[in-house]
Design a protein around this motif. Structure first.
Motif, PDB file in Angstrom:
ATOM      1  N   VAL A 155       0.785  -1.277   0.065  1.00 41.73           N
ATOM      2  CA  VAL A 155       0.167  -0.059   0.007  1.00 41.73           C
ATOM      3  C   VAL A 155       0.895   1.307   0.108  1.00 41.73           C
ATOM      4  CG1 VAL A 155      -1.810   1.352   1.304  1.00 41.73           C
ATOM      5  CG2 VAL A 155      -2.014  -1.292   1.077  1.00 41.73           C
ATOM      6  N   THR A 156       1.985   1.291   0.886  1.00 39.65           N
ATOM      7  CA  THR A 156       2.673   2.484   0.704  1.00 39.65           C
ATOM      8  C   THR A 156       3.584   2.587  -0.376  1.00 39.65           C
ATOM      9  OG1 THR A 156       4.412   1.041   2.036  1.00 39.65           O
ATOM     10  CG2 THR A 156       3.134   2.552   3.451  1.00 39.65           C
ATOM     11  N   ARG A 157       3.965   1.343  -1.084  1.00 42.38           N
ATOM     12  CA  ARG A 157       4.518   1.428  -2.338  1.00 42.38           C
ATOM     13  C   ARG A 157       3.729   2.161  -3.311  1.00 42.38           C
ATOM     14  NH1 ARG A 157       8.525  -1.481  -5.169  1.00 42.38           N
ATOM     15  NH2 ARG A 157       8.212  -1.410  -7.443  1.00 42.38           N
ATOM     16  N   LEU A 158       2.342   1.993  -3.353  1.00 36.80           N
ATOM     17  CA  LEU A 158       1.311   2.639  -4.143  1.00 36.80           C
ATOM     18  C   LEU A 158       1.138   4.049  -3.766  1.00 36.80           C
ATOM     19  CD1 LEU A 158      -1.102   2.307  -6.396  1.00 36.80           C
ATOM     20  CD2 LEU A 158      -2.574   1.745  -4.240  1.00 36.80           C
ATOM     21  N   LEU A 159       1.070   4.308  -2.528  1.00 35.61           N
ATOM     22  CA  LEU A 159       1.276   5.865  -2.383  1.00 35.61           C
ATOM     23  C   LEU A 159       2.324   6.511  -2.777  1.00 35.61           C
ATOM     24  CD1 LEU A 159       0.221   5.643   1.552  1.00 35.61           C
ATOM     25  CD2 LEU A 159      -1.356   5.975  -0.262  1.00 35.61           C
ATOM     26  N   ALA A 160       3.567   6.023  -2.753  1.00 29.96           N
ATOM     27  CA  ALA A 160       4.565   6.427  -3.495  1.00 29.96           C
ATOM     28  C   ALA A 160       4.522   6.769  -4.869  1.00 29.96           C
ATOM     29  CB  ALA A 160       5.825   5.759  -2.887  1.00 29.96           C
ATOM     30  N   ARG A 161       3.925   5.927  -5.558  1.00 27.64           N
ATOM     31  CA  ARG A 161       3.883   5.964  -6.880  1.00 27.64           C
ATOM     32  C   ARG A 161       3.133   7.296  -7.522  1.00 27.64           C
ATOM     33  NH1 ARG A 161       4.811   1.922 -10.568  1.00 27.64           N
ATOM     34  NH2 ARG A 161       4.614   0.344  -8.558  1.00 27.64           N
ATOM     35  N   HIS A 162       2.224   7.632  -6.649  1.00 29.83           N
ATOM     36  CA  HIS A 162       1.434   8.811  -7.174  1.00 29.83           C
ATOM     37  C   HIS A 162       1.889  10.217  -6.345  1.00 29.83           C
ATOM     38  CE1 HIS A 162      -1.038   6.219  -9.424  1.00 29.83           C
ATOM     39  NE2 HIS A 162      -1.285   5.502  -8.532  1.00 29.83           N
ATOM     40  N   CYS A 163       1.745  11.359  -7.223  1.00 24.94           N
ATOM     41  CA  CYS A 163       1.864  12.447  -6.296  1.00 24.94           C
ATOM     42  C   CYS A 163       0.937  13.065  -5.893  1.00 24.94           C
ATOM     43  CB  CYS A 163       2.650  13.444  -7.237  1.00 24.94           C
ATOM     44  SG  CYS A 163       3.179  15.282  -6.583  1.00 24.94           S
ATOM     45  N   TRP A 186       6.256   8.807   0.800  1.00 22.24           N
ATOM     46  CA  TRP A 186       5.509   9.110  -0.166  1.00 22.24           C
ATOM     47  C   TRP A 186       4.985  10.348  -0.772  1.00 22.24           C
ATOM     48  CZ3 TRP A 186       4.178   5.988   4.106  1.00 22.24           C
ATOM     49  CH2 TRP A 186       3.591   6.256   5.091  1.00 22.24           C
ATOM     50  N   GLY A 187       5.537  11.510  -0.031  1.00 20.00           N
ATOM     51  CA  GLY A 187       4.977  12.937  -0.608  1.00 20.00           C
ATOM     52  C   GLY A 187       5.501  13.104  -1.983  1.00 20.00           C
ATOM     53  N   CYS A 188       5.007  14.180  -2.497  1.00 19.71           N
ATOM     54  CA  CYS A 188       5.610  14.659  -3.758  1.00 19.71           C
ATOM     55  C   CYS A 188       7.121  15.145  -3.825  1.00 19.71           C
ATOM     56  CB  CYS A 188       4.653  15.762  -4.322  1.00 19.71           C
ATOM     57  SG  CYS A 188       3.019  15.322  -4.611  1.00 19.71           S
ATOM     58  N   GLN A 189       7.394  15.446  -2.532  1.00 21.79           N
ATOM     59  CA  GLN A 189       8.799  16.067  -2.612  1.00 21.79           C
ATOM     60  C   GLN A 189       9.667  15.083  -2.425  1.00 21.79           C
ATOM     61  OE1 GLN A 189       9.633  19.229  -3.031  1.00 21.79           O
ATOM     62  NE2 GLN A 189       7.510  19.878  -3.139  1.00 21.79           N
ATOM     63  N   ALA A 190       9.415  13.792  -1.971  1.00 16.46           N
ATOM     64  CA  ALA A 190      10.411  12.782  -1.956  1.00 16.46           C
ATOM     65  C   ALA A 190      10.334  11.928  -3.244  1.00 16.46           C
ATOM     66  CB  ALA A 190       9.650  11.800  -0.857  1.00 16.46           C
ATOM     67  N   ALA A 191       9.464  12.200  -4.006  1.00 16.39           N
ATOM     68  CA  ALA A 191       9.702  11.392  -5.354  1.00 16.39           C
ATOM     69  C   ALA A 191      10.923  12.008  -6.237  1.00 16.39           C
ATOM     70  CB  ALA A 191       8.501  11.425  -6.258  1.00 16.39           C
ATOM     71  N   PRO A 192      11.582  11.214  -6.715  1.00 21.29           N
ATOM     72  CA  PRO A 192      12.884  11.414  -7.599  1.00 21.29           C
ATOM     73  C   PRO A 192      12.307  12.143  -8.945  1.00 21.29           C
ATOM     74  CG  PRO A 192      12.433   9.166  -7.718  1.00 21.29           C
ATOM     75  CD  PRO A 192      11.508   9.555  -6.699  1.00 21.29           C
ATOM     76  N   THR A 193      13.162  12.852  -9.442  1.00 18.22           N
ATOM     77  CA  THR A 193      12.981  13.724 -10.832  1.00 18.22           C
ATOM     78  C   THR A 193      12.846  12.496 -11.932  1.00 18.22           C
ATOM     79  OG1 THR A 193      14.063  15.568 -10.265  1.00 18.22           O
ATOM     80  CG2 THR A 193      13.446  15.384 -12.423  1.00 18.22           C
ATOM     81  N   ASP A 194      11.637  12.477 -12.601  1.00 16.80           N
ATOM     82  CA  ASP A 194      11.225  11.434 -13.498  1.00 16.80           C
ATOM     83  C   ASP A 194      11.803  12.150 -14.998  1.00 16.80           C
ATOM     84  OD1 ASP A 194      10.549   9.299 -15.188  1.00 16.80           O
ATOM     85  OD2 ASP A 194       8.443   9.541 -14.314  1.00 16.80           O
ATOM     86  N   LEU A 195      13.009  11.515 -15.357  1.00 18.27           N
ATOM     87  CA  LEU A 195      13.492  11.877 -16.679  1.00 18.27           C
ATOM     88  C   LEU A 195      12.982  11.139 -17.853  1.00 18.27           C
ATOM     89  CD1 LEU A 195      16.972  12.504 -15.197  1.00 18.27           C
ATOM     90  CD2 LEU A 195      15.267  14.218 -15.573  1.00 18.27           C
ATOM     91  N   ARG A 196      12.302   9.968 -17.683  1.00 14.46           N
ATOM     92  CA  ARG A 196      11.871   9.254 -18.880  1.00 14.46           C
ATOM     93  C   ARG A 196      11.297   9.963 -19.829  1.00 14.46           C
ATOM     94  NH1 ARG A 196       9.468   4.564 -14.893  1.00 14.46           N
ATOM     95  NH2 ARG A 196       8.688   6.386 -13.829  1.00 14.46           N
ATOM     96  N   LEU A 197      10.217  10.744 -19.716  1.00 11.07           N
ATOM     97  CA  LEU A 197       9.827  11.696 -20.633  1.00 11.07           C
ATOM     98  C   LEU A 197      10.794  12.318 -21.402  1.00 11.07           C
ATOM     99  CD1 LEU A 197       7.361  12.637 -22.069  1.00 11.07           C
ATOM    100  CD2 LEU A 197       6.892  14.466 -20.240  1.00 11.07           C
ATOM    101  N   LEU A 198      11.688  12.942 -20.516  1.00 11.66           N
ATOM    102  CA  LEU A 198      12.848  13.697 -21.273  1.00 11.66           C
ATOM    103  C   LEU A 198      13.629  12.736 -22.260  1.00 11.66           C
ATOM    104  CD1 LEU A 198      14.499  16.556 -21.693  1.00 11.66           C
ATOM    105  CD2 LEU A 198      15.785  15.634 -19.599  1.00 11.66           C
ATOM    106  N   ALA A 199      13.776  11.763 -21.807  1.00  8.01           N
ATOM    107  CA  ALA A 199      14.648  10.865 -22.633  1.00  8.01           C
ATOM    108  C   ALA A 199      13.767  10.248 -23.747  1.00  8.01           C
ATOM    109  CB  ALA A 199      14.870   9.427 -21.781  1.00  8.01           C
ATOM    110  N   VAL A 200      12.482  10.192 -23.827  1.00  7.24           N
ATOM    111  CA  VAL A 200      11.697   9.931 -25.001  1.00  7.24           C
ATOM    112  C   VAL A 200      11.645  11.108 -26.024  1.00  7.24           C
ATOM    113  CG1 VAL A 200       9.525   9.530 -25.823  1.00  7.24           C
ATOM    114  CG2 VAL A 200      10.330   8.196 -23.582  1.00  7.24           C
ATOM    115  N   ILE A 201      11.630  12.167 -25.286  1.00 11.85           N
ATOM    116  CA  ILE A 201      11.663  13.434 -26.098  1.00 11.85           C
ATOM    117  C   ILE A 201      13.149  13.484 -26.796  1.00 11.85           C
ATOM    118  CG2 ILE A 201      11.625  16.030 -26.212  1.00 11.85           C
ATOM    119  CD1 ILE A 201       9.618  15.920 -24.045  1.00 11.85           C
ATOM    120  N   LEU A 202      14.255  13.223 -26.171  1.00 13.86           N
ATOM    121  CA  LEU A 202      15.334  13.307 -26.701  1.00 13.86           C
ATOM    122  C   LEU A 202      15.765  12.299 -27.799  1.00 13.86           C
ATOM    123  CD1 LEU A 202      18.455  14.866 -26.253  1.00 13.86           C
ATOM    124  CD2 LEU A 202      19.080  12.983 -24.695  1.00 13.86           C
ATOM    125  N   ALA A 203      15.205  11.191 -27.598  1.00 24.76           N
ATOM    126  CA  ALA A 203      15.411  10.116 -28.489  1.00 24.76           C
ATOM    127  C   ALA A 203      14.602  10.551 -29.753  1.00 24.76           C
ATOM    128  CB  ALA A 203      14.806   8.847 -28.009  1.00 24.76           C
TER     129      ALA A 203
END
Length: 494
Positions: A155-163, A186-203
């Motif tokens: 459950v806490t993993r699910l909470l961390a998945r969403h901001c 599981w807060g928004c500030q604890a989530a790492p920067t998601d660079l996957r969208l940037l990777a897709v755009i770069l590709a």
């Protein structure tokens, strides 16, 4: 001056650039995925340790705070499992019940209604409040032998998945409700920067750059090929130029050299023909003088006809060669005046040539204040069709068309039609015995019709007309008219 790369160098360069961009995009994707997996695993482990803290068997992990609710907000002691804490401000509420003895979830619910019913064993009840979303806990995958602590970790993993920064309330067994502060997990500030969208755009950008460069290179070759297929119209360049790789520059240089050689051959041929025509003038004059001394009139007429045929053939070949050279400078002329003057010259010689004027263009007007009907007006009949052309060559081409119509069709009717970009001159004869297929064969040099044995000519008239039409960005075509065969000389106006 910019450096010109060859195709092999360009291909290697852009393959390296594309590989570097793809490698960078893959690195960003893997790093971001790894950071998110570590973040989710950390939050899941915090949920496992939280369960032990709620049981009272261990302290809360670092970063988690478990606080008992105040008496005003706590549930009543007589119904500890049938009530839940009041949530200020409302929001989306997700309720979860976990049975600790068997490690299986007793029930999942969401909404603002009452909690789950009573059950045997030690039950951990969770109430998650979010102002953004309702968590899809029903989609959580639980193993048959998964413990209650592991289920709380899921459950806490699910909470961390969403901001969402949710409020988490927990009740273990018959104990009172407690609020769990876990923003560091599981807060928004604890989530790492998601660079996957940037990777897709770069590709995508890297792929677009490589495809655009390859497309631009092929487009330059295609543009030069289309430029070569276009007819050499008035004012066209004597040589070509096209930006692009070194291979394209070599092709352009080879084409220019070929055109220069062909132009030199045509000029040399015209010079030789001009010299021959000039040199034959003197012996032809002497032959005419000597033929005049012949007493036999029949023989004298035959000799003069042969001399005229010889000189006429040379002049026709010279005219055709000069039309290929395009030595005349193009200028703006009135095509209407040219056609009318040509027809008038034939009419002065009592030739059956007529000119059909263009119909005046009718312009639809607007309604007036005094009449409900819209008015109409016509443009003046003296409209002039202005074109940029070589007038001498164009006049020679029209003369050949009219002469051809008079020879084979006994009469010529000339018309002129024009649009914003094109001008079409049609010459229709009356009762020509030639068909459209036969007249197309006559366009070749020194080819004459099947019924031309008794007609003067050398088979170059229509060839000259077709050459002049190509030089003016147009074509010469034939079709069947209402009276006979119709020739259409289509040219560009500019």
């Amino acid at each position: 001056m910019s450096r010109i790369w060859d195709l092999k160098t360009q291909a290697r360069l852009w393959i390296f650039v594309g590989f570097a961009i793809g490698l960078g995009a893959a690195f960003l994707w893997l790093q971001s995925s790894r950071a998110w997996e570590q973040h989710l695993a950390r939050s899941q482990m915090a949920g496992v340790l939280l369960y032990q803290a709620l049981q009272g068997n261990a302290p809360a992990p670092a970063g988690l705070q478990v606080q008992a609710l105040s008496l005003q907000s706590d549930v009543a002691n007589d119904h500890p499992r049938g009530q839940r804490p009041e949530v200020p401000g409302g929001g989306f509420v997700t309720e979860i019940s976990i049975l600790g003895e068997t490690g299986r979830a007793l029930g999942l619910g969401s909404g603002f209604g009452p909690g789950m019913g009573a059950s045997t064993g030690t039950v951990l009840r969770l109430m998650i409040v979010s102002d953004r979303l309702r968590y899809g806990v029903a989609d959580l995958q639980t193993a048959p032998r998964q413990t209650a602590a592991q289920q709380l970790g899921a459950v806490t993993r699910l909470l961390a998945r969403h901001c969402s920064d949710p409020l988490v309330f927990a009740q273990y067994g018959d104990r009172g409700w407690r609020q769990v502060e876990g923003a560091s997990y599981w807060g928004c500030q604890a989530a790492p920067t998601d660079l996957r969208l940037l990777a897709v755009i770069l590709a995508a950008v890297g792929l677009a750059i490589v495809l655009s460069q390859s497309g631009e290179t092929s487009a330059r070759f295609g543009a030069f090929a289309r430029l070569l297929r276009q007819p050499r119209v008035l004012g066209g360049p004597d040589s070509y130029s096209a930006p692009g790789p070194a291979e394209l520059q070599e092709i352009v240089a080879a084409v220019n050299d070929h055109l220069a050689g062909a132009r030199a051959q045509i000029e040399k041929r015209a010079t030789v023909l001009s010299a021959v025509s000039h040199d034959l003038g003197t012996p032809a004059t002497r032959l005419r003088l000597r033929a005049a001394l012949i007493q036999d009139q029949t023989l004298r007429r035959k000799l003069e006809a042969d001399i005229d045929s010889m000189t006429g053939m040379i002049e026709s070949v010279l005219t055709y060669t000069r039309s290929e050279l395009s030595l005349e400078v193009p200028r703006q002329i009135s095509l209407t005046a040219l056609v009318e003057a040509l027809v008038a010259d034939y009419q002065d010689l009592d030739k059956p040539v007529s000119y059909v004027r263009m119909q005046p263009e009718v312009v639809q007007g607007a309604q007036s204040l005094f009449s409900a009907r819209a008015g109409q007006g016509a443009l003046p009949d003296a409209r002039r069709v202005l074109v940029t052309a070589r007038p001498i060559l164009l006049q020679r081409a029209l003369t050949n068309l009219v002469d051809n119509a008079l020879k084979y069709g006994r009469r010529a009717v000339v018309r002129l039609e024009a649009s914003a970009e094109r001008a079409v001159i049609t010459v229709e004869d009356e009762g020509s015995e030639l068909t459209v297929a036969e007249i197309q064969e006559v366009l070749a040099p020194f080819q004459r019709g099947a019924n031309s044995s008794a007609i003067d000519g050398f088979g170059l008239g229509l060839t000259i007309v077709a050459t002049v039409a190509e030089q003016h960005g147009g074509t010469l075509r034939f079709d069947q008219g209402s009276q006979g065969l119709r020739a259409s000389l289509d040219i560009q106006r500019h």
